[in-house]
Design a protein around this motif. Structure first.
Motif, PDB file in Angstrom:
ATOM      1  N   GLY A  37      19.834 -84.730 -12.929  1.00 32.11           N
ATOM      2  CA  GLY A  37      19.512 -84.964 -11.535  1.00 32.11           C
ATOM      3  C   GLY A  37      18.784 -86.291 -11.388  1.00 32.11           C
ATOM      4  N   ILE A  38      18.464 -86.650 -10.178  1.00 28.24           N
ATOM      5  CA  ILE A  38      17.836 -87.966  -9.981  1.00 28.24           C
ATOM      6  C   ILE A  38      16.437 -88.019 -10.586  1.00 28.24           C
ATOM      7  CG2 ILE A  38      19.164 -88.451  -7.910  1.00 28.24           C
ATOM      8  CD1 ILE A  38      16.590 -87.907  -6.303  1.00 28.24           C
ATOM      9  N   ASP A  39      15.816 -86.848 -10.847  1.00 31.01           N
ATOM     10  CA  ASP A  39      14.492 -86.844 -11.471  1.00 31.01           C
ATOM     11  C   ASP A  39      14.514 -87.578 -12.804  1.00 31.01           C
ATOM     12  OD1 ASP A  39      13.870 -85.306  -9.381  1.00 31.01           O
ATOM     13  OD2 ASP A  39      13.328 -83.505 -10.492  1.00 31.01           O
ATOM     14  N   PHE A  40      15.617 -87.394 -13.560  1.00 30.78           N
ATOM     15  CA  PHE A  40      15.685 -87.909 -14.926  1.00 30.78           C
ATOM     16  C   PHE A  40      16.623 -89.101 -15.094  1.00 30.78           C
ATOM     17  CE2 PHE A  40      14.553 -83.384 -16.483  1.00 30.78           C
ATOM     18  CZ  PHE A  40      13.216 -83.648 -16.236  1.00 30.78           C
ATOM     19  N   ARG A  41      17.434 -89.427 -14.126  1.00 24.28           N
ATOM     20  CA  ARG A  41      18.330 -90.579 -14.281  1.00 24.28           C
ATOM     21  C   ARG A  41      18.052 -91.671 -13.253  1.00 24.28           C
ATOM     22  NH1 ARG A  41      21.724 -89.989 -10.032  1.00 24.28           N
ATOM     23  NH2 ARG A  41      22.419 -87.870  -9.493  1.00 24.28           N
ATOM     24  N   GLY A  42      17.239 -91.337 -12.259  1.00 23.86           N
ATOM     25  CA  GLY A  42      16.981 -92.282 -11.186  1.00 23.86           C
ATOM     26  C   GLY A  42      18.126 -92.308 -10.189  1.00 23.86           C
ATOM     27  N   GLY A  43      17.885 -92.853  -9.018  1.00 26.93           N
ATOM     28  CA  GLY A  43      18.916 -92.934  -7.983  1.00 26.93           C
ATOM     29  C   GLY A  43      18.442 -92.313  -6.682  1.00 26.93           C
ATOM     30  N   SER A  84      12.205 -96.360 -13.881  1.00 22.67           N
ATOM     31  CA  SER A  84      10.995 -96.235 -14.703  1.00 22.67           C
ATOM     32  C   SER A  84      10.309 -94.901 -14.468  1.00 22.67           C
ATOM     33  CB  SER A  84      10.035 -97.390 -14.409  1.00 22.67           C
ATOM     34  OG  SER A  84       9.634 -97.360 -13.055  1.00 22.67           O
ATOM     35  N   ILE A  85      10.278 -94.451 -13.201  1.00 24.61           N
ATOM     36  CA  ILE A  85       9.674 -93.149 -12.895  1.00 24.61           C
ATOM     37  C   ILE A  85      10.497 -92.033 -13.529  1.00 24.61           C
ATOM     38  CG2 ILE A  85       9.127 -91.541 -11.019  1.00 24.61           C
ATOM     39  CD1 ILE A  85       8.521 -93.961  -9.273  1.00 24.61           C
ATOM     40  N   ALA A  86      11.837 -92.185 -13.471  1.00 28.07           N
ATOM     41  CA  ALA A  86      12.710 -91.173 -14.090  1.00 28.07           C
ATOM     42  C   ALA A  86      12.448 -91.068 -15.591  1.00 28.07           C
ATOM     43  CB  ALA A  86      14.164 -91.529 -13.827  1.00 28.07           C
ATOM     44  N   SER A  87      12.262 -92.223 -16.250  1.00 28.87           N
ATOM     45  CA  SER A  87      11.985 -92.223 -17.683  1.00 28.87           C
ATOM     46  C   SER A  87      10.640 -91.552 -17.975  1.00 28.87           C
ATOM     47  CB  SER A  87      11.982 -93.666 -18.209  1.00 28.87           C
ATOM     48  OG  SER A  87      11.671 -93.690 -19.572  1.00 28.87           O
ATOM     49  N   ASP A  88       9.629 -91.857 -17.156  1.00 28.29           N
ATOM     50  CA  ASP A  88       8.307 -91.220 -17.332  1.00 28.29           C
ATOM     51  C   ASP A  88       8.392 -89.713 -17.158  1.00 28.29           C
ATOM     52  OD1 ASP A  88       7.208 -93.666 -17.798  1.00 28.29           O
ATOM     53  OD2 ASP A  88       6.402 -93.920 -15.767  1.00 28.29           O
ATOM     54  N   LEU A  89       9.149 -89.286 -16.144  1.00 29.56           N
ATOM     55  CA  LEU A  89       9.287 -87.845 -15.901  1.00 29.56           C
ATOM     56  C   LEU A  89       9.968 -87.151 -17.069  1.00 29.56           C
ATOM     57  CD1 LEU A  89      10.360 -87.846 -12.120  1.00 29.56           C
ATOM     58  CD2 LEU A  89       8.193 -87.040 -13.064  1.00 29.56           C
ATOM     59  N   LYS A  90      10.975 -87.823 -17.654  1.00 33.28           N
ATOM     60  CA  LYS A  90      11.709 -87.235 -18.775  1.00 33.28           C
ATOM     61  C   LYS A  90      10.786 -87.051 -19.976  1.00 33.28           C
ATOM     62  CE  LYS A  90      15.840 -88.834 -19.305  1.00 33.28           C
ATOM     63  NZ  LYS A  90      16.973 -89.705 -19.702  1.00 33.28           N
ATOM     64  N   TRP A  91       9.975 -88.079 -20.279  1.00 34.18           N
ATOM     65  CA  TRP A  91       9.060 -87.979 -21.414  1.00 34.18           C
ATOM     66  C   TRP A  91       7.967 -86.957 -21.166  1.00 34.18           C
ATOM     67  CZ3 TRP A  91       9.975 -89.042 -26.117  1.00 34.18           C
ATOM     68  CH2 TRP A  91      10.850 -90.077 -26.454  1.00 34.18           C
ATOM     69  N   SER A  92       7.480 -86.901 -19.936  1.00 36.07           N
ATOM     70  CA  SER A  92       6.447 -85.918 -19.600  1.00 36.07           C
ATOM     71  C   SER A  92       6.974 -84.500 -19.776  1.00 36.07           C
ATOM     72  CB  SER A  92       5.971 -86.112 -18.155  1.00 36.07           C
ATOM     73  OG  SER A  92       5.375 -87.376 -17.996  1.00 36.07           O
ATOM     74  N   ALA A  93       8.224 -84.274 -19.369  1.00 37.73           N
ATOM     75  CA  ALA A  93       8.830 -82.943 -19.514  1.00 37.73           C
ATOM     76  C   ALA A  93       8.974 -82.580 -20.984  1.00 37.73           C
ATOM     77  CB  ALA A  93      10.192 -82.928 -18.829  1.00 37.73           C
ATOM     78  N   LEU A  94       9.399 -83.554 -21.808  1.00 42.30           N
ATOM     79  CA  LEU A  94       9.565 -83.296 -23.239  1.00 42.30           C
ATOM     80  C   LEU A  94       8.223 -82.977 -23.890  1.00 42.30           C
ATOM     81  CD1 LEU A  94      11.583 -83.254 -25.565  1.00 42.30           C
ATOM     82  CD2 LEU A  94      11.156 -85.690 -25.911  1.00 42.30           C
ATOM     83  N   LYS A  95       7.184 -83.720 -23.514  1.00 43.64           N
ATOM     84  CA  LYS A  95       5.853 -83.467 -24.081  1.00 43.64           C
ATOM     85  C   LYS A  95       5.320 -82.103 -23.661  1.00 43.64           C
ATOM     86  CE  LYS A  95       4.275 -87.540 -22.705  1.00 43.64           C
ATOM     87  NZ  LYS A  95       3.355 -88.669 -22.436  1.00 43.64           N
ATOM     88  N   ALA A  96       5.597 -81.701 -22.424  1.00 41.63           N
ATOM     89  CA  ALA A  96       5.144 -80.383 -21.962  1.00 41.63           C
ATOM     90  C   ALA A  96       5.801 -79.274 -22.781  1.00 41.63           C
ATOM     91  CB  ALA A  96       5.482 -80.213 -20.476  1.00 41.63           C
ATOM     92  N   LEU A  97       7.091 -79.438 -23.068  1.00 41.03           N
ATOM     93  CA  LEU A  97       7.801 -78.432 -23.858  1.00 41.03           C
ATOM     94  C   LEU A  97       7.239 -78.354 -25.281  1.00 41.03           C
ATOM     95  CD1 LEU A  97      11.593 -78.714 -22.950  1.00 41.03           C
ATOM     96  CD2 LEU A  97      10.134 -76.701 -22.772  1.00 41.03           C
ATOM     97  N   LEU A  98       7.039 -79.523 -25.908  1.00 41.88           N
ATOM     98  CA  LEU A  98       6.525 -79.549 -27.276  1.00 41.88           C
ATOM     99  C   LEU A  98       5.121 -78.955 -27.347  1.00 41.88           C
ATOM    100  CD1 LEU A  98       7.785 -83.052 -28.514  1.00 41.88           C
ATOM    101  CD2 LEU A  98       8.615 -80.792 -29.194  1.00 41.88           C
ATOM    102  N   ALA A  99       4.285 -79.303 -26.363  1.00 39.25           N
ATOM    103  CA  ALA A  99       2.913 -78.781 -26.338  1.00 39.25           C
ATOM    104  C   ALA A  99       2.920 -77.260 -26.213  1.00 39.25           C
ATOM    105  CB  ALA A  99       2.135 -79.401 -25.182  1.00 39.25           C
TER     106      ALA A  99
END
Length: 311
Positions: free
Chosen positions: A41-47, A126-141
């Motif tokens: 979605g646009i959250d993770f790819r931008g647009g 850039s926001i989409a990239s930040d959101l993607k990394w934040s989601a990955l870190k939340a899952l790992l944590a």
């Protein structure tokens, strides 16, 4: 309330068939992820996403033709049960410029069917990239926290098998999103922040269900010999079977109602939670506990429970 009374299923005896089923499920999903990828979605790819509603019924192909003629590329899906459509595009200009472009195209070509731009959402790369990394870190944590919690409460074999079962559940649902993503207009199955929330919900539910089985094993395994472990594991899973089915069935029913009536905005979330709970219930019986049993059997070591002497 109990659905089953004194069941005697040989879950441990069927574990190799279950391992095979899980491997096929995971392999199918991983191959699809490698070949097809995910429908972001646009959250993770931008647009940008534009929600358009028309006053009269109109076919999705007619709406798409107007956008193509106007030179606005992107994907178009029917949104909900009324005359609304969701248009996703990588348009990089201002939202007002996109709104004017879309409105102008429909005003010029569909004069007999007035429309309304209900909303426009835009996310930069850039926001989409930040959101993607934040989601990955939340899952790992969350996975690390679960590993520590179960490791402290039981022992490392139980904790590791529990986390493997969670990986099994999340990767299975992720594979389904890759396999089915974009195939259905009523359920596009896009990866966005709501799906990350669904994964965290699945992780929490899966480990809760697994801990119930672990607790029953712990109650019964004290003072028992390793030769009796297979019988104890089977009896423990049979004793918790009724509770597992009632709890899972109740949640599944609620999520199914949410999937049918809550609208397209959270249909992907409901689908993920529904599949995750179904797979998580299966993995708590056929993945987590059998993995602990096989680990104990192959290592030829007894269970060392927290706060107790060696059993």
């Amino acid at each position: 309330m109990r659905i089953f009374h004194k069941t005697n299923f040989d879950f441990i005896g069927f574990r190799k068939i279950a391992y095979g089923f899980s491997l096929i499920l995971l392999a199918s999903g991983l191959i699809s992820l490698a070949v097809k990828g995910l429908n972001y979605g646009i959250d993770f790819r931008g647009g940008s996403e534009v929600l358009i509603r028309f006053d009269k019924n109109i076919d999705v192909s007619a709406v798409r033709a107007v956008l193509d003629e106007a030179g606005i590329s992107g994907s178009l899906k029917q949104y909900g049960l009324d005359r609304s459509f969701l248009f996703s595009t990588v348009f990089s200009g201002e939202t007002n410029e996109l709104k004017s472009l879309v409105s102008g195209a429909f005003d010029a070509r569909l004069k007999n069917n007035p429309h309304e731009i209900v909303r426009i959402d835009a996310v930069g790369p850039s926001i989409a990239s930040d959101l993607k990394w934040s989601a990955l870190k939340a899952l790992l944590a969350s996975l690390i926290a679960i590993l520590l919690y179960v490791g402290i409460r039981f022992e490392i074999k139980f904790a590791t098998a529990g986390v493997i079962a969670i990986f099994h559940d999340i990767l299975s649902v992720l594979g389904l999103f890759s396999l089915l993503g974009g195939l259905f207009d009523f359920m596009p199955l896009e990866m966005d922040q709501s799906i990350i929330a669904a994964f965290l919900t699945i992780a929490g539910y899966s480990i809760t269900d697994t801990v119930v089985v672990y607790d029953r094993i712990r109650e019964r395994i004290r003072g028992q010999k390793p030769a009796d472990y297979e019988r104890i594991f089977n009896e423990s899973m049979n004793q918790t079977l009724s509770r597992t089915i009632i709890t899972s069935g109740t949640v599944l029913l609620s999520v199914f109602v949410l999937f049918i009536f809550a609208g397209p905005a959270i249909r992907g979330f409901a689908f993920a939670v529904f599949c995750g709970i179904l797979i998580g219930t299966y993995s708590s019986i056929f993945v987590a506990a059998p993995l602990v049993f096989d680990w104990l059997r192959l290592s030829k070591t007894p269970v060392h429970l927290r706060g107790s002497k060696v059993s």
